[in-house]
Each structure stands twice: as C-alpha cells, then as structure tokens.
Motif scaffolding. Structure first.
Motif, mmCIF file in Angstrom:
data_model
loop_
_atom_site.group_PDB
_atom_site.id
_atom_site.type_symbol
_atom_site.label_atom_id
_atom_site.label_comp_id
_atom_site.label_asym_id
_atom_site.label_seq_id
_atom_site.Cartn_x
_atom_site.Cartn_y
_atom_site.Cartn_z
ATOM 1 N N MET A 97 1.953 -0.054 -9.769
ATOM 2 C CA MET A 97 0.923 -0.983 -9.300
ATOM 3 C C MET A 97 1.447 -2.413 -9.266
ATOM 4 N N MET A 98 2.233 -2.787 -10.259
ATOM 5 C CA MET A 98 2.736 -4.154 -10.315
ATOM 6 C C MET A 98 3.759 -4.426 -9.209
ATOM 7 N N ILE A 99 4.623 -3.462 -8.940
ATOM 8 C CA ILE A 99 5.586 -3.633 -7.844
ATOM 9 C C ILE A 99 4.852 -3.730 -6.510
ATOM 10 N N SER A 100 3.820 -2.917 -6.357
ATOM 11 C CA SER A 100 2.981 -2.996 -5.164
ATOM 12 C C SER A 100 2.352 -4.383 -5.052
ATOM 13 N N GLY A 101 1.871 -4.908 -6.183
ATOM 14 C CA GLY A 101 1.260 -6.235 -6.188
ATOM 15 C C GLY A 101 2.240 -7.341 -5.855
ATOM 16 N N VAL B 95 0.840 -1.204 0.000
ATOM 17 C CA VAL B 95 0.000 0.000 0.000
ATOM 18 C C VAL B 95 0.871 1.249 0.000
ATOM 19 N N GLY B 96 1.940 1.239 0.814
ATOM 20 C CA GLY B 96 2.813 2.399 0.911
ATOM 21 C C GLY B 96 3.504 2.717 -0.400
ATOM 22 N N PHE B 97 3.960 1.676 -1.112
ATOM 23 C CA PHE B 97 4.642 1.908 -2.393
ATOM 24 C C PHE B 97 3.699 2.573 -3.386
ATOM 25 N N ALA B 98 2.484 2.052 -3.467
ATOM 26 C CA ALA B 98 1.516 2.640 -4.390
ATOM 27 C C ALA B 98 1.205 4.083 -3.998
ATOM 28 N N TYR B 99 1.048 4.317 -2.719
ATOM 29 C CA TYR B 99 0.687 5.660 -2.247
ATOM 30 C C TYR B 99 1.801 6.666 -2.549
ATOM 31 N N CYS C 74 4.247 5.652 5.193
ATOM 32 C CA CYS C 74 4.641 5.164 3.863
ATOM 33 C C CYS C 74 6.152 5.168 3.684
ATOM 34 N N ASN C 75 6.860 5.098 4.802
ATOM 35 C CA ASN C 75 8.317 4.982 4.802
ATOM 36 C C ASN C 75 8.679 3.540 5.127
ATOM 37 N N ALA C 76 9.711 2.996 4.479
ATOM 38 C CA ALA C 76 10.028 1.577 4.628
ATOM 39 C C ALA C 76 10.238 1.188 6.087
ATOM 40 N N LEU D 163 -0.841 6.490 -6.128
ATOM 41 C CA LEU D 163 -1.898 5.500 -6.351
ATOM 42 C C LEU D 163 -2.419 4.982 -5.014
ATOM 43 N N PHE D 164 -3.608 4.421 -5.033
ATOM 44 C CA PHE D 164 -4.193 3.842 -3.820
ATOM 45 C C PHE D 164 -4.518 2.384 -4.110
ATOM 46 N N ASN D 165 -3.647 1.500 -3.675
ATOM 47 C CA ASN D 165 -3.838 0.067 -3.929
ATOM 48 C C ASN D 165 -4.700 -0.543 -2.828
ATOM 49 N N ILE D 166 -6.003 -0.521 -3.057
ATOM 50 C CA ILE D 166 -6.918 -1.118 -2.094
ATOM 51 C C ILE D 166 -7.184 -2.588 -2.443
#
Length: 363
Positions: A249-253, A76-80, A293-295, A84-87
C-alpha cells in the motif's frame, strides 16, 4: 491467458471503443472525420482538415495530461498485483501535491536539490496517507477500500486547510513556488512550442522502470504477489504477510503522491485549493485495468486516456460534444472488463472457419 491474448484483447477493446464513438458522432449528424481529426491533432499537432506545419505544442500538452494518469495507474496496478485495491489514489495525489507545495514554499534549498526534496516529500506523503488503510487491514481486517475512499474526502479538506494557511495564500491558490523548487524546463518548452512539458516525464519513466523491476524481477516483488494471491500460503512459506500488505500500500501511495508532486512542481508552479476532487485517482483505476496492471501496458493506457482528455476542447471547438471522449473511455473500460469474452470469441472464430472448410471439402 496467453501473452498474445493479453495484448490483443485490450487493443480490440480500444478499436471498438473508437468505433462506438464514431457511430455516436454519425448519429448526432456530425462527420466522424472531425473526431479523428481532433484526436490526431491532439496527439501530434497535425490538422488533417487543414494541412500545414505540425504544432508540437499539442504533443507537449498531451504528455502533460498523461503523466499523472500514468502514475496513478501504476499506483492502482501495483496494489492490485499484490491483492489490494487502492481506491484512495485521489487522496494520495492531493497530499503529495500538498507536501511538495509546503516544502517548496517553506524550506529554502539550492536549485535541483530543492526540487528533488520536494518530489521526495510528495512521494513520502502519498506513502504515509496509504499506510493507514494497509495498517487497518492487517490489524483490524478492515477493508482498504472503505478506509481509502473515506480518506479521499479527509485529504481534500485537510489539504485545503493547510494550503490556505500558508503565507501569502488566497482562497484559491498559494503563492508561486520559488524557481529552485520547480521542475519546469525551458528546453522542453522550447522544442514543444511553449507547452507546459516538464522534467516530470523523467519521474514517470523512472516509476515505470521501478514498478516493472519490483514486481517482475525481485524476490521482494514475488513475496508481495504471493501474499496477494494466497495470504495463508505465503504465511506458511515463511513470508511476512502483514508487513507485505502495508509495504504494498505504501509503495502504491508513493506513485500516487508523485503524481500530485509533479503537477505542482511542473505543470502549475503553485498549490491549488480544490473545490472538489479532480478524479486522477479514479482515472488511474481505468488506466490500470486497460493496461492489464503491467508496467508497459499502464504506460500506454495512460497515454491513451490522456489523449482522450486533452482532445475534449478540440472536439468542442468542432461542435462535437466533449462527452464523446468519456463515452469512448467508458466503452473501452467495459470491453476490457469483458476481455475473457473477447478472447473466447477470438478463439472460436478460427475453429468455426476450420469446421466450415472441412465441411466444404467433405461436400
């Protein structure tokens, strides 16, 4: 927002959340010491009410609960961070678990290599499931929130159909995966008194490092963040905006898919037919929010929410409603969402103190 404020505001939110939980426990007629005892015992296995030897099994289970939350938080953090918002993390977790299960059962490979291929399959499945929302966003300007949340339901029924069709499956689970595909560890199990701790912890550490390097240290990560901050400005600067949206989005996935894979390969050892979603993807939203959203922040936020989850059975055994943990989590999330107000108060208090001191000196 200053770096100090970024660290202090979430910490204050966590402390206030715990304080609210203790107040509710007191209002219900219980001692807050019971709540503190349950949390400490869940963290390290030490019982402050009945001091004795530390049981490392509690620590192992705490880490097991935290690992998928950290990975979905990273997703979620990567997308944000890229606008993007990966819900759809919930669906990506499911298909990641499915892919790892299918490869584990149907593709015979040597030990170690088998587990690695299963993990890669889980991450790849999560990436493919996240591809469609990203693709539809850039090609048809359809909100990724709408498509991703719809795909969560599609993932649930699709995964259940495939899992039940695998050889030897029942209505609730598949056959056990072969030992060559598992990432379970006798060593970690031994040092944590037979907990389910497994080598998925290495996957989590690697994901945190990769997240930080991509987002903070690479030109690719900069282009992703620039696209999220100002798509038209990024396009004017020559960046490939459409490609960046799909890649983000793909990296988030991938990270969400790995969460599903490590649960199958490490925690359970078989595929599970789910009646409903387990909310790992949605919990990842809270983890990412609290972690800023920080690692590194997401890593510690995942540990916090994992601790609150694993403490619930102990709370119930002490006659404390397990919903107290949910209340604490919700309060923390609400306060983090209001962190600008917390920072405003933090900055106002020294000024008020300074004005009061000046007034007393003038008097």
């Amino acid at each position: 927002m200053k770096k100090r404020e970024k660290l202090t505001a979430p910490l204050i939110a966590v402390l206030l959340g715990l304080l609210v939980g203790m107040i509710i426990v007191i209002a219900s007629g219980k001692s807050p010491v019971l709540l503190i005892s349950a949390i400490i015992k869940s963290f390290c296995g030490f019982d402050i009410l009945n001091p004795g030897p530390i049981n490392p099994r509690y620590f192992g289970e705490f880490i097991v609960f935290s690992m998928p939350l950290i990975l979905t938080g990273l997703a979620v953090g990567f997308a944000y961070r890229t606008g993007l918002f990966n819900i759809g993390g919930e669906g990506q977790v499911m298909v990641g678990a499915l892919a790892a299960t299918v490869v584990g059962i149907l593709v015979p490979l040597p030990p170690v290599l088998h587990a690695i291929v299963c993990l890669i399959a889980g991450g790849a499945a999560g990436a493919l499931w996240a591809f469609l929302p990203g693709f539809l966003k850039v090609k048809r300007n359809i909100s990724e929130v709408v498509t991703a949340i719809m795909m969560n339901y599609a993932a649930l029924y699709f995964c259940n159909y495939i899992l039940k069709a695998l050889p030897g499956s029942t209505q609730t689970r598949t056959v056990d995966l072969p030992a060559s595909a598992l990432i379970k560890s006798d060593f970690l199990k031994q040092i944590t008194n037979n907990s389910r701790l497994h080598w998925g912890i290495l996957v989590v550490f690697l994901a945190v490092i990769v997240y930080h390097i991509i987002i903070e240290k690479t030109t690719f990560g900069y282009s992703l963040r620039a696209t999220g901050f100002n798509a038209e400005g990024a396009r004017y600067a020559g960046m490939k905006v459409e490609r960046n949206v799909v890649y983000a989005m793909m990296i988030s996935g991938v990270m969400a898919g790995l969460a599903g894979a490590i649960m199958v390969l490490g925690t359970f050892g078989y595929g599970r037919v789910l009646n409903t979603a387990e909310n790992y993807g949605f919990d990842g939203i809270a983890v990412a929010l609290v972690g800023g959203c920080n690692a590194i922040g997401i890593f510690f936020a995942g540990l916090l929410f994992g601790l609150l989850k694993v403490a619930q059975p102990l709370m119930q055994s002490m006659q404390i409603p397990k919903d107290i943990a949910t209340i604490i989590s919700s309060t923390i999330i609400m306060l983090v969402a209001m962190q600008n107000g917390i920072i405003y108060i933090m900055n106002r208090l020294p000024k008020k103190k300074e004005n009061a001191e000046k007034g007393s000196e003038q008097a």
